[in-house]
Design a protein around this motif. Structure first.
Motif, PDB file in Angstrom:
ATOM      1  N   PHE A 176       0.829  -1.202   0.000  1.00 53.81           N
ATOM      2  CA  PHE A 176       0.000   0.000   0.000  1.00 53.81           C
ATOM      3  C   PHE A 176       0.868   1.258   0.000  1.00 53.81           C
ATOM      4  CE2 PHE A 176      -3.593  -2.573   0.585  1.00 53.81           C
ATOM      5  CZ  PHE A 176      -4.743  -1.801   0.564  1.00 53.81           C
ATOM      6  N   ALA A 177       1.873   1.286   0.860  1.00 55.11           N
ATOM      7  CA  ALA A 177       2.736   2.463   0.958  1.00 55.11           C
ATOM      8  C   ALA A 177       3.431   2.745  -0.367  1.00 55.11           C
ATOM      9  CB  ALA A 177       3.762   2.267   2.073  1.00 55.11           C
ATOM     10  N   VAL A 178       3.994   1.726  -0.979  1.00 57.76           N
ATOM     11  CA  VAL A 178       4.745   1.911  -2.227  1.00 57.76           C
ATOM     12  C   VAL A 178       3.819   2.339  -3.364  1.00 57.76           C
ATOM     13  CG1 VAL A 178       6.104   0.719  -3.996  1.00 57.76           C
ATOM     14  CG2 VAL A 178       6.649   0.398  -1.576  1.00 57.76           C
ATOM     15  N   VAL A 179       2.670   1.718  -3.477  1.00 57.15           N
ATOM     16  CA  VAL A 179       1.752   2.074  -4.564  1.00 57.15           C
ATOM     17  C   VAL A 179       1.290   3.525  -4.415  1.00 57.15           C
ATOM     18  CG1 VAL A 179      -0.539   1.640  -5.556  1.00 57.15           C
ATOM     19  CG2 VAL A 179       1.011  -0.266  -5.089  1.00 57.15           C
ATOM     20  N   PHE A 180       0.915   3.944  -3.219  1.00 57.04           N
ATOM     21  CA  PHE A 180       0.495   5.328  -3.031  1.00 57.04           C
ATOM     22  C   PHE A 180       1.636   6.301  -3.328  1.00 57.04           C
ATOM     23  CE2 PHE A 180      -3.171   3.674  -0.593  1.00 57.04           C
ATOM     24  CZ  PHE A 180      -4.163   4.400  -1.237  1.00 57.04           C
ATOM     25  N   LEU A 181       2.847   5.965  -2.914  1.00 58.38           N
ATOM     26  CA  LEU A 181       3.986   6.836  -3.209  1.00 58.38           C
ATOM     27  C   LEU A 181       4.223   6.969  -4.702  1.00 58.38           C
ATOM     28  CD1 LEU A 181       6.541   5.822  -0.462  1.00 58.38           C
ATOM     29  CD2 LEU A 181       5.851   8.154  -1.021  1.00 58.38           C
ATOM     30  N   VAL A 182       4.208   5.860  -5.400  1.00 60.31           N
ATOM     31  CA  VAL A 182       4.494   5.881  -6.840  1.00 60.31           C
ATOM     32  C   VAL A 182       3.390   6.617  -7.599  1.00 60.31           C
ATOM     33  CG1 VAL A 182       4.749   4.433  -8.891  1.00 60.31           C
ATOM     34  CG2 VAL A 182       5.941   3.834  -6.782  1.00 60.31           C
ATOM     35  N   ILE A 183       2.153   6.412  -7.219  1.00 60.55           N
ATOM     36  CA  ILE A 183       1.046   7.051  -7.930  1.00 60.55           C
ATOM     37  C   ILE A 183       0.956   8.544  -7.599  1.00 60.55           C
ATOM     38  CG2 ILE A 183      -1.470   7.095  -8.237  1.00 60.55           C
ATOM     39  CD1 ILE A 183      -0.046   4.668  -9.537  1.00 60.55           C
ATOM     40  N   LEU A 184       1.057   8.888  -6.310  1.00 53.67           N
ATOM     41  CA  LEU A 184       0.900  10.280  -5.903  1.00 53.67           C
ATOM     42  C   LEU A 184       2.167  11.118  -6.128  1.00 53.67           C
ATOM     43  CD1 LEU A 184      -1.113   9.725  -2.618  1.00 53.67           C
ATOM     44  CD2 LEU A 184      -1.997  10.417  -4.848  1.00 53.67           C
ATOM     45  N   LYS A 185       3.332  10.462  -6.032  1.00 52.47           N
ATOM     46  CA  LYS A 185       4.624  11.136  -6.215  1.00 52.47           C
ATOM     47  C   LYS A 185       4.732  12.423  -5.397  1.00 52.47           C
ATOM     48  CE  LYS A 185       5.897   9.372 -10.754  1.00 52.47           C
ATOM     49  NZ  LYS A 185       4.984   8.288 -10.853  1.00 52.47           N
ATOM     50  N   SER A 186       4.284  12.340  -4.163  1.00 51.01           N
ATOM     51  CA  SER A 186       4.313  13.519  -3.308  1.00 51.01           C
ATOM     52  C   SER A 186       4.604  13.105  -1.873  1.00 51.01           C
ATOM     53  CB  SER A 186       2.971  14.242  -3.372  1.00 51.01           C
ATOM     54  OG  SER A 186       2.873  15.190  -2.345  1.00 51.01           O
ATOM     55  N   ALA A 187       5.608  13.747  -1.297  1.00 48.48           N
ATOM     56  CA  ALA A 187       5.944  13.449   0.094  1.00 48.48           C
ATOM     57  C   ALA A 187       4.847  13.944   1.027  1.00 48.48           C
ATOM     58  CB  ALA A 187       7.284  14.075   0.460  1.00 48.48           C
ATOM     59  N   ILE A 188       4.190  15.050   0.680  1.00 51.07           N
ATOM     60  CA  ILE A 188       3.126  15.581   1.532  1.00 51.07           C
ATOM     61  C   ILE A 188       1.913  14.660   1.480  1.00 51.07           C
ATOM     62  CG2 ILE A 188       1.504  17.492   1.854  1.00 51.07           C
ATOM     63  CD1 ILE A 188       3.804  19.337   0.912  1.00 51.07           C
ATOM     64  N   ASN A 189       1.482  14.281   0.290  1.00 50.27           N
ATOM     65  CA  ASN A 189       0.360  13.357   0.177  1.00 50.27           C
ATOM     66  C   ASN A 189       0.706  12.006   0.785  1.00 50.27           C
ATOM     67  OD1 ASN A 189      -1.330  15.177  -1.044  1.00 50.27           O
ATOM     68  ND2 ASN A 189      -0.766  14.556  -3.113  1.00 50.27           N
ATOM     69  N   TRP A 190       1.988  11.690   0.829  1.00 51.13           N
ATOM     70  CA  TRP A 190       2.427  10.448   1.439  1.00 51.13           C
ATOM     71  C   TRP A 190       2.080  10.426   2.918  1.00 51.13           C
ATOM     72  CZ3 TRP A 190       6.138   9.500   5.222  1.00 51.13           C
ATOM     73  CH2 TRP A 190       6.432   8.160   5.415  1.00 51.13           C
ATOM     74  N   ILE A 191       2.120  11.585   3.575  1.00 53.63           N
ATOM     75  CA  ILE A 191       1.763  11.664   4.996  1.00 53.63           C
ATOM     76  C   ILE A 191       0.323  11.203   5.182  1.00 53.63           C
ATOM     77  CG2 ILE A 191       1.383  13.246   6.937  1.00 53.63           C
ATOM     78  CD1 ILE A 191       3.817  14.844   5.818  1.00 53.63           C
ATOM     79  N   TYR A 192      -0.575  11.656   4.303  1.00 56.85           N
ATOM     80  CA  TYR A 192      -1.963  11.180   4.369  1.00 56.85           C
ATOM     81  C   TYR A 192      -2.017   9.677   4.129  1.00 56.85           C
ATOM     82  CZ  TYR A 192      -3.185  16.111   4.103  1.00 56.85           C
ATOM     83  OH  TYR A 192      -3.290  17.449   4.346  1.00 56.85           O
ATOM     84  N   GLY A 193      -1.160   9.208   3.237  1.00 58.65           N
ATOM     85  CA  GLY A 193      -1.087   7.772   2.979  1.00 58.65           C
ATOM     86  C   GLY A 193      -0.657   7.001   4.210  1.00 58.65           C
ATOM     87  N   VAL A 194       0.305   7.538   4.955  1.00 56.13           N
ATOM     88  CA  VAL A 194       0.770   6.876   6.181  1.00 56.13           C
ATOM     89  C   VAL A 194      -0.363   6.803   7.200  1.00 56.13           C
ATOM     90  CG1 VAL A 194       2.308   7.117   8.177  1.00 56.13           C
ATOM     91  CG2 VAL A 194       3.206   7.408   5.881  1.00 56.13           C
ATOM     92  N   ILE A 195      -1.090   7.915   7.328  1.00 53.16           N
ATOM     93  CA  ILE A 195      -2.242   7.902   8.238  1.00 53.16           C
ATOM     94  C   ILE A 195      -3.236   6.833   7.784  1.00 53.16           C
ATOM     95  CG2 ILE A 195      -4.242   9.236   9.041  1.00 53.16           C
ATOM     96  CD1 ILE A 195      -2.349  11.748   8.836  1.00 53.16           C
ATOM     97  N   GLY A 196      -3.454   6.765   6.470  1.00 54.58           N
ATOM     98  CA  GLY A 196      -4.340   5.737   5.930  1.00 54.58           C
ATOM     99  C   GLY A 196      -3.824   4.333   6.206  1.00 54.58           C
ATOM    100  N   ILE A 197      -2.502   4.146   6.114  1.00 51.54           N
ATOM    101  CA  ILE A 197      -1.908   2.834   6.389  1.00 51.54           C
ATOM    102  C   ILE A 197      -2.139   2.443   7.844  1.00 51.54           C
ATOM    103  CG2 ILE A 197       0.293   1.613   6.624  1.00 51.54           C
ATOM    104  CD1 ILE A 197       1.186   3.134   4.080  1.00 51.54           C
ATOM    105  N   PHE A 198      -1.975   3.405   8.763  1.00 59.89           N
ATOM    106  CA  PHE A 198      -2.214   3.097  10.171  1.00 59.89           C
ATOM    107  C   PHE A 198      -3.679   2.747  10.421  1.00 59.89           C
ATOM    108  CE2 PHE A 198       1.811   5.453  11.027  1.00 59.89           C
ATOM    109  CZ  PHE A 198       2.478   4.393  11.624  1.00 59.89           C
ATOM    110  N   VAL A 199      -4.584   3.498   9.795  1.00 63.19           N
ATOM    111  CA  VAL A 199      -6.009   3.185   9.922  1.00 63.19           C
ATOM    112  C   VAL A 199      -6.281   1.802   9.336  1.00 63.19           C
ATOM    113  CG1 VAL A 199      -8.330   3.837   9.138  1.00 63.19           C
ATOM    114  CG2 VAL A 199      -6.754   5.592   9.993  1.00 63.19           C
ATOM    115  N   PHE A 200      -5.697   1.532   8.160  1.00 64.34           N
ATOM    116  CA  PHE A 200      -5.848   0.223   7.523  1.00 64.34           C
ATOM    117  C   PHE A 200      -5.295  -0.880   8.427  1.00 64.34           C
ATOM    118  CE2 PHE A 200      -4.259  -3.038   4.496  1.00 64.34           C
ATOM    119  CZ  PHE A 200      -5.480  -3.423   3.973  1.00 64.34           C
ATOM    120  N   SER A 201      -4.149  -0.628   9.059  1.00 61.09           N
ATOM    121  CA  SER A 201      -3.548  -1.607   9.979  1.00 61.09           C
ATOM    122  C   SER A 201      -4.485  -1.902  11.139  1.00 61.09           C
ATOM    123  CB  SER A 201      -2.218  -1.097  10.519  1.00 61.09           C
ATOM    124  OG  SER A 201      -1.301  -0.906   9.493  1.00 61.09           O
ATOM    125  N   MET A 202      -5.087  -0.865  11.669  1.00 65.67           N
ATOM    126  CA  MET A 202      -6.019  -1.058  12.776  1.00 65.67           C
ATOM    127  C   MET A 202      -7.214  -1.890  12.321  1.00 65.67           C
ATOM    128  SD  MET A 202      -4.537   0.281  15.295  1.00 65.67           S
ATOM    129  CE  MET A 202      -5.754   0.465  16.549  1.00 65.67           C
TER     130      MET A 202
END
Length: 180
Positions: free
Chosen positions: A137-163
C-alpha cells in the motif's frame, strides 16, 4: 521512450510476482504451523507437501522475482537518475529496504520450516502476512501520488488500515474458535 516502457513493464511484472510469492509463502507457513498440530500420519504427509510447495515457490518464483524486480528498478533509475533527487523516490526506496528485510525474515522462517522447526503459531503467521500488504500500500500510493506531503496522508491511511486489519483478525479468530 518505448524502451523505457518495456523496462517499466518488466519491473512491474516482477514486483507483482514478488508480492504474490511473499503473500503465498506466508500462507503456506500458516498451513505448515497448523499441520504440526495434526495427528500422524496426516501431520507427516501435510508437512512434507508444504515443504515441497514452499521450496518451489521460494526458489522458483519469489527469489527470482525479487532479484529481477530490483534489476529492472536499477535500470529505470539509470535511465532517469533525477528520480533520486525526489522525496517520494527516497521514501519509496526506504520501503523497498523494508520489503527486503521482510523478505529476508521470511527466508529465515522458510529455512526453519524446511527443517520442520515451527517456532511461531499460525496466528502469528496470519498477522505477519499483513506486513507485505502494508508495504505494498505504501509503495503504490507513493508511486502514484509522487508527493511526500500526500504520502503523509497515505501513512495515516496505512495506520487506519492496519487497525482495521487487526480488528478483522481478532474477529476472524473469535469466529474460528467458536466454529471449532
Amino acid at each position: 521512450m518505448e524502451f523505457y516502457n518495456y523496462i517499466k513493464a518488466l519491473h512491474l511484472i516482477f514486483v507483482i510476482t514478488w508480492f504474490a510469492g511473499l503473500f503465498y509463502i506466508v500462507r503456506l507457513f500458516v498451513y505448515h504451523a497448523e499441520a504440526k498440530e495434526k495427528p500422524e500420519p496426516e501431520q507427516s504427509i501435510l508437512i512434507k507437501q508444504y515443504q515441497l510447495m514452499q521450496y518451489r515457490l521460494w526458489y522458483i518464483i519469489t527469489w527470482p522475482s525479487a532479484v529481477l524486480a530490483s534489476v529492472f528498478a536499477f535500470w529505470l533509475l539509470h535511465l532517469i537518475p533525477t528520480w533520486l533527487e525526489q522525496d517520494w523516490m527516497i521514501i519509496k526506496l526506504g520501503f523497498v529496504v523494508l520489503l527486503y528485510a521482510y523478505h529476508i525474515k521470511c527466508h529465515l522462517i522458510f529455512i526453519e520450516l524446511q527443517q520442520n522447526e515451527v517456532k511461531n503459531s499460525s496466528n502469528f503467521f496470519r498477522l505477519w502476512n499483513e506486513g507485505a500488504t502494508l508495504i505494498l500500500f505504501a509503495v503504490v500510493f507513493l508511486v502514484i501520488l509522487k508527493s511526500a506531503i500526500n504520502w503523509i496522508y497515505g501513512v495515516i491511511g496505512i495506520f487506519v488500515f492496519s487497525m482495521m486489519i487487526m480488528i478483522g483478525f481478532k474477529l476472524y479468530k473469535r469466529i474460528r474458535e467458536r466454529n471449532q
